[in-house]
Design an enzyme around this catalytic site. Sequence first.
Site, PDB file in Angstrom:
ATOM      1  N   THR A   1       0.799  -0.842  -0.373  1.00  0.00           N
ATOM      2  CA  THR A   1      -0.311   0.071   0.024  1.00  0.00           C
ATOM      3  C   THR A   1       0.840   1.399   0.282  1.00  0.00           C
ATOM      4  O   THR A   1       2.061   1.194   0.475  1.00  0.00           O
ATOM      5  CB  THR A   1      -1.223  -0.101   1.165  1.00  0.00           C
ATOM      6  OG1 THR A   1      -0.294   0.111   2.256  1.00  0.00           O
ATOM      7  CG2 THR A   1      -1.940  -1.307   1.498  1.00  0.00           C
ATOM      8  N   ASP A   2       0.379   2.219   0.203  1.00  0.00           N
ATOM      9  CA  ASP A   2       0.528   3.830  -0.375  1.00  0.00           C
ATOM     10  C   ASP A   2       0.487   4.582   0.329  1.00  0.00           C
ATOM     11  O   ASP A   2      -0.250   4.321   1.747  1.00  0.00           O
ATOM     12  CB  ASP A   2       0.568   3.814  -1.520  1.00  0.00           C
ATOM     13  CG  ASP A   2      -0.509   4.477  -2.347  1.00  0.00           C
ATOM     14  OD1 ASP A   2      -1.571   4.536  -1.294  1.00  0.00           O
ATOM     15  OD2 ASP A   2      -0.935   5.015  -3.542  1.00  0.00           O
ATOM     16  N   GLN A   3       1.088   5.952   0.541  1.00  0.00           N
ATOM     17  CA  GLN A   3       0.203   6.694   1.483  1.00  0.00           C
ATOM     18  C   GLN A   3      -0.584   6.573   2.073  1.00  0.00           C
ATOM     19  O   GLN A   3      -1.289   7.568   2.873  1.00  0.00           O
ATOM     20  CB  GLN A   3       1.228   8.309   1.615  1.00  0.00           C
ATOM     21  CG  GLN A   3       3.115   8.000   1.958  1.00  0.00           C
ATOM     22  CD  GLN A   3       3.143   8.929   2.245  1.00  0.00           C
ATOM     23  OE1 GLN A   3       2.666  10.400   1.604  1.00  0.00           O
ATOM     24  NE2 GLN A   3       3.858   9.643   2.734  1.00  0.00           N
TER      25      GLN A   3
ATOM     26  N   GLY B   1      -2.570   4.852   1.404  1.00  0.00           N
ATOM     27  CA  GLY B   1      -4.161   3.862   2.577  1.00  0.00           C
ATOM     28  C   GLY B   1      -4.584   2.008   1.286  1.00  0.00           C
ATOM     29  O   GLY B   1      -5.138   1.642   1.770  1.00  0.00           O
ATOM     30  N   VAL B   2      -4.084   2.808   0.281  1.00  0.00           N
ATOM     31  CA  VAL B   2      -4.505   1.831  -1.156  1.00  0.00           C
ATOM     32  C   VAL B   2      -3.547   1.078  -1.938  1.00  0.00           C
ATOM     33  O   VAL B   2      -2.313   1.366  -1.457  1.00  0.00           O
ATOM     34  CB  VAL B   2      -5.359   2.876  -2.510  1.00  0.00           C
ATOM     35  CG1 VAL B   2      -6.189   3.249  -1.496  1.00  0.00           C
ATOM     36  CG2 VAL B   2      -4.723   3.301  -2.666  1.00  0.00           C
TER      37      VAL B   2
END
Length: 138
Positions: free
Chosen positions: A15-17, A19-20
Amino acid sequence: MKVAEKQVEVRYAETDQMGVVYHANYLVWMEIGRAALIEQLGFRYTDMEKEGVIAPVTDLQISYKKPLRYGETATVRTWIEAYDGIRVTYAYEILTPDGELAATGKTQHVCVKRDSFLPILIRKYFPDWHEAYERAKK
């Protein structure tokens, strides 16, 4: 048409910053789906590599529809969209836990000799694969 389904647990590291799932991880999942389809057809990509043949990606298309998040389980559906004896196009649907489309995509591959990168005829080098792909394609 043969369709392989593979479950993938979304890991925190994917995930990225926001949240996905980070966009490039879908490509990894497509590879997981492709390997699952090949195995369901009775083959292993490593067997092809042992013969000095590899299948690089020559084209890639992906469309993102809905996000997936850490802790969810994605379903990767994979099938052979097109096959002409030299090129193989795999198609993918990546589904959310609710069965909604998270992403769709296609990858095109050409089998080549590892040492020269010259294309090969799959039906000549791997006749069993050729027959299975002819039967399984869309």
